[in-house]
Design an enzyme around this catalytic site. Structure first.
Site, PDB file in Angstrom:
ATOM      1  N   ALA A   1       0.806  -1.213   0.000  1.00 33.73           N
ATOM      2  CA  ALA A   1       0.000   0.000   0.000  1.00 33.73           C
ATOM      3  C   ALA A   1       0.845   1.271   0.000  1.00 33.73           C
ATOM      4  O   ALA A   1       0.360   2.335  -0.370  1.00 33.73           O
ATOM      5  CB  ALA A   1      -0.934   0.003   1.200  1.00 33.73           C
TER       6      ALA A   1
ATOM      7  N   SER B   1       4.512   1.061  -0.922  1.00 36.77           N
ATOM      8  CA  SER B   1       5.656   0.907  -1.832  1.00 36.77           C
ATOM      9  C   SER B   1       5.548  -0.420  -2.559  1.00 36.77           C
ATOM     10  O   SER B   1       4.798  -1.316  -2.152  1.00 36.77           O
ATOM     11  CB  SER B   1       6.978   0.978  -1.057  1.00 36.77           C
ATOM     12  OG  SER B   1       7.093  -0.121  -0.164  1.00 36.77           O
ATOM     13  N   GLY B   2       6.304  -0.530  -3.628  1.00 35.49           N
ATOM     14  CA  GLY B   2       6.406  -1.776  -4.375  1.00 35.49           C
ATOM     15  C   GLY B   2       7.850  -2.205  -4.429  1.00 35.49           C
ATOM     16  O   GLY B   2       8.776  -1.411  -4.214  1.00 35.49           O
ATOM     17  N   ARG B   3       8.052  -3.478  -4.741  1.00 39.15           N
ATOM     18  CA  ARG B   3       9.419  -3.989  -4.837  1.00 39.15           C
ATOM     19  C   ARG B   3       9.441  -5.158  -5.803  1.00 39.15           C
ATOM     20  O   ARG B   3       8.396  -5.821  -6.010  1.00 39.15           O
ATOM     21  CB  ARG B   3       9.928  -4.430  -3.458  1.00 39.15           C
ATOM     22  CG  ARG B   3       9.098  -5.520  -2.821  1.00 39.15           C
ATOM     23  CD  ARG B   3       9.257  -5.593  -1.314  1.00 39.15           C
ATOM     24  NE  ARG B   3       8.846  -4.370  -0.664  1.00 39.15           N
ATOM     25  CZ  ARG B   3       7.582  -4.053  -0.393  1.00 39.15           C
ATOM     26  NH1 ARG B   3       6.597  -4.873  -0.762  1.00 39.15           N
ATOM     27  NH2 ARG B   3       7.275  -2.938   0.203  1.00 39.15           N
TER      28      ARG B   3
ATOM     29  N   HIS C   1      -3.111 -12.362  -3.178  1.00 34.32           N
ATOM     30  CA  HIS C   1      -3.362 -11.491  -2.041  1.00 34.32           C
ATOM     31  C   HIS C   1      -2.101 -11.539  -1.185  1.00 34.32           C
ATOM     32  O   HIS C   1      -1.654 -12.614  -0.775  1.00 34.32           O
ATOM     33  CB  HIS C   1      -4.566 -11.970  -1.242  1.00 34.32           C
ATOM     34  CG  HIS C   1      -4.898 -11.078  -0.074  1.00 34.32           C
ATOM     35  ND1 HIS C   1      -5.712 -11.472   0.951  1.00 34.32           N
ATOM     36  CD2 HIS C   1      -4.508  -9.822   0.219  1.00 34.32           C
ATOM     37  CE1 HIS C   1      -5.823 -10.494   1.832  1.00 34.32           C
ATOM     38  NE2 HIS C   1      -5.091  -9.476   1.406  1.00 34.32           N
ATOM     39  N   ASP C   2      -1.504 -10.383  -0.900  1.00 33.86           N
ATOM     40  CA  ASP C   2      -0.198 -10.384  -0.258  1.00 33.86           C
ATOM     41  C   ASP C   2      -0.188 -11.141   1.066  1.00 33.86           C
ATOM     42  O   ASP C   2       0.807 -11.794   1.409  1.00 33.86           O
ATOM     43  CB  ASP C   2       0.334  -8.951  -0.077  1.00 33.86           C
ATOM     44  CG  ASP C   2      -0.656  -7.987   0.552  1.00 33.86           C
ATOM     45  OD1 ASP C   2      -1.683  -8.433   1.086  1.00 33.86           O
ATOM     46  OD2 ASP C   2      -0.386  -6.759   0.500  1.00 33.86           O
ATOM     47  N   THR C   3      -1.311 -11.120   1.797  1.00 33.70           N
ATOM     48  CA  THR C   3      -1.338 -11.872   3.054  1.00 33.70           C
ATOM     49  C   THR C   3      -1.310 -13.373   2.805  1.00 33.70           C
ATOM     50  O   THR C   3      -0.721 -14.129   3.579  1.00 33.70           O
ATOM     51  CB  THR C   3      -2.569 -11.497   3.884  1.00 33.70           C
ATOM     52  OG1 THR C   3      -2.634 -10.077   4.007  1.00 33.70           O
ATOM     53  CG2 THR C   3      -2.494 -12.101   5.275  1.00 33.70           C
TER      54      THR C   3
ATOM     55  N   THR D   1       1.087  -2.094   6.855  1.00 30.20           N
ATOM     56  CA  THR D   1       0.112  -1.010   6.865  1.00 30.20           C
ATOM     57  C   THR D   1      -1.156  -1.455   7.577  1.00 30.20           C
ATOM     58  O   THR D   1      -1.742  -0.718   8.375  1.00 30.20           O
ATOM     59  CB  THR D   1      -0.208  -0.576   5.422  1.00 30.20           C
ATOM     60  OG1 THR D   1       0.993  -0.129   4.800  1.00 30.20           O
ATOM     61  CG2 THR D   1      -1.231   0.537   5.404  1.00 30.20           C
TER      62      THR D   1
ATOM     63  N   GLY E   1       6.768  -5.947   8.077  1.00 31.66           N
ATOM     64  CA  GLY E   1       7.492  -4.807   8.630  1.00 31.66           C
ATOM     65  C   GLY E   1       7.422  -4.717  10.133  1.00 31.66           C
ATOM     66  O   GLY E   1       8.374  -4.293  10.796  1.00 31.66           O
TER      67      GLY E   1
END
Length: 495
Positions: A14, A16-18, A259-261, A282, A429
């Site tokens: 939400a 940043s991207g990588r 879904h990132d989770t 986030t 994070g």
């Protein structure tokens, strides 16, 4: 099983991207970042939007760097946040996707609940009520004519996958967050490694589009693309894209837990049967992994969600406000000319000996961007709580309140699902936030194992690696590999 190889994960968060490179083989796992780029939403006259073209440009630049470092790159896959989408007509995107924090969705909630009660919805989809869930966003689009001319809807990771491969698909773990996928009633069956048939096999992760609900809401059925499972091969990177990133060979495009989770949970090093997880970024996603959804009225009332996981698992969890509270507070202070170093603030907050106010981090006032310190103080005044008077006191209050919310959520998850929790894993994070980890151990009375930080990218990489035959086995075997490669830091309860 083939020898070791390298894959690329496009991980969009939400803020940043990588692009990460993962090198995987038997008893071998490492990742490294090759590109990072900001994710800066844009507010226009019609609302708050994601700058999706800028994100795609960052992803392409990252793949260019990845190919320079690893010319033999085997595969690429995309994960991102949930619920948001783009509308398309043919290959053309009809507008920048709305941000889930945009205020337009209230009308959609009213419209949907007029047709289907919250209790009925939960019995169908098992999804936690959040006012920005995709079905409410689409209902809002329907009301203002936004669906006119659209023939497909792609969630954010599926949109990037389409631009890379030319294939329109919906990966199930993310589709399960829309509210428009049926939650299965039977325990999930593990999907074989590298499955490419795209057929659901039970569990919330194996649901199908709820055609009856879609029709009842008046949404065009043609918007919703075919569903595929994590681990499926979507196709190959398009020739034009290969040329743009400087690749001299074909590269697979793979579906992972988009879904990132879902990807993060793959990489939680849960080596025991009674572990819980907190994916802390986030947002904080707090819960347990199950084989079947919990669709009871008590579960609905507690606002727990049953989201699809990789291999047909169910992520039984609750969204808790996360590090957003800290980042928005820092942004507010910076705008007023006060610059703070977050690690320094956290260190001083850990030594804070004054009163600590614990507030409800999930109060709706904290959802939208804005002056977070003023909102927290206003909440305290309204609830007859002491107001944190300094930035240090406020930071301690935020972190203590998050830990308190984590503990209460885990207690309720165990009660509602009939599971026992003896260990808490924090990834993402928040696993770097020593104060948060220690306070979570204190509040739960359980040991906390922190790390890995890049759990989402690691989970993305591992599902790709299994699809490529670089590793084999169940999620448990993949997690054992994670635990060996990224030993977590342990926090014992104190006080």
């Amino acid at each position: 099983m083939t020898s070791a190889g390298t894959v690329a994960a496009i991980d969009l968060g939400a803020s940043s991207g990588r692009v990460m490179l993962g090198h995987v083989g038997h008893n071998e796992l490492s990742i490294r970042s090759v590109a990072r780029f900001a994710n800066n939403p844009v507010r226009t006259i019609d609302g708050l939007h994601w700058n999706i073209l800028d994100l795609y440009r960052g992803a392409i630049g990252g793949l260019r760097a990845a190919v320079r470092e690893e010319p033999q790159l085997l595969s690429v896959a995309v994960d991102s946040w949930a619920v948001d989408y783009a509308l398309l007509r043919g290959q053309r995107m009809l507008g920048n996707p709305f941000h889930y924090r945009d205020e337009r969705t209230a009308a959609g909630v009213t419209a949907v609940h007029a047709l289907e009660s919250p209790a009925k919805l939960y019995s169908r989809n098992g999804l936690q009520f959040l006012p920005f869930n995709t079905l409410y966003q689409l209902a809002a689009e329907q009301l203002d004519g936004g669906l006119h001319g659209a023939d497909s809807m792609l969630l954010i990771p599926d949109l990037i996958t389409f631009w890379l491969s030319g294939e329109k698909v919906a990966e199930r773990t993310n589709a399960s967050t829309t509210g428009l996928l049926r939650a299965a009633r039977e325990p999930g069956m593990a999907i074989s490694a590298g499955s490419t048939n795209g057929l659901g096999q039970g569990g919330a992760g194996g649901g199908e589009w709820d055609d009856e609900l879609i029709a009842r809401l008046g949404l065009p059925r043609g918007l919703f693309p075919r569903l595929i499972d994590a681990g499926s091969r979507v196709g190959s990177v398009l020739p034009d894209v290969l040329a743009e990133i400087g690749a001299g060979r074909s590269i697979d495009v793979t579906a992972v837990g988009s879904h990132d989770t879902a990807s993060a949970v793959v990489a939680v090093p849960m080596t025991g049967p009674n572990a819980a997880y907190i994916s802390s970024g986030t947002w904080s996603l707090v819960g347990v992994e199950l084989s079947a959804p919990v669709l009871s009225e008590a579960s609905r009332a507690a606002n727990f969600t049953n989201e699809g996981g990789v291999d047909g698992r169910v992520r039984y969890l609750r969204n808790v406000m996360g590090l957003w509270l800290l980042s928005e507070s820092l942004r507010t202070w910076e705008q007023s000319g006060q610059t703070f170093d977050l690690p320094g603030l956290l260190g001083r907050a850990g030594q804070w000996a004054g009163p600590v106010t614990v507030f409800d981090v999930d109060d709706p006032r904290f959802l939208a961007p804005g002056d977070m310190p003023s909102r927290i103080r206003a909440y305290c005044r309204e609830h007859d709580l002491p107001e944190p008077a300094t930035p240090v006191a406020l930071v301690r209050s935020i972190v203590e309140s998050l830990a308190d919310a984590y503990a209460r959520t885990l207690d309720r998850a165990a009660e509602l699902s009939g599971t026992r929790i003896d260990t808490v894993h924090i990834v993402g994070g928040g696993s770097q936030n020593e104060l948060l980890c220690q306070l979570t151990a204190n509040r739960t009375g359980l040991p906390v194992l922190a790390g890995p930080v890049e759990a989402t990218a690691i989970g993305n990489v591992l599902v790709q690696a299994r699809a490529q035959g670089l590793v084999t086995g169940s999620l448990e075997s993949l997690r054992t590999l994670v635990a060996r490669a990224f030993a977590p830091r342990r926090y014992e309860p104190q006080g």
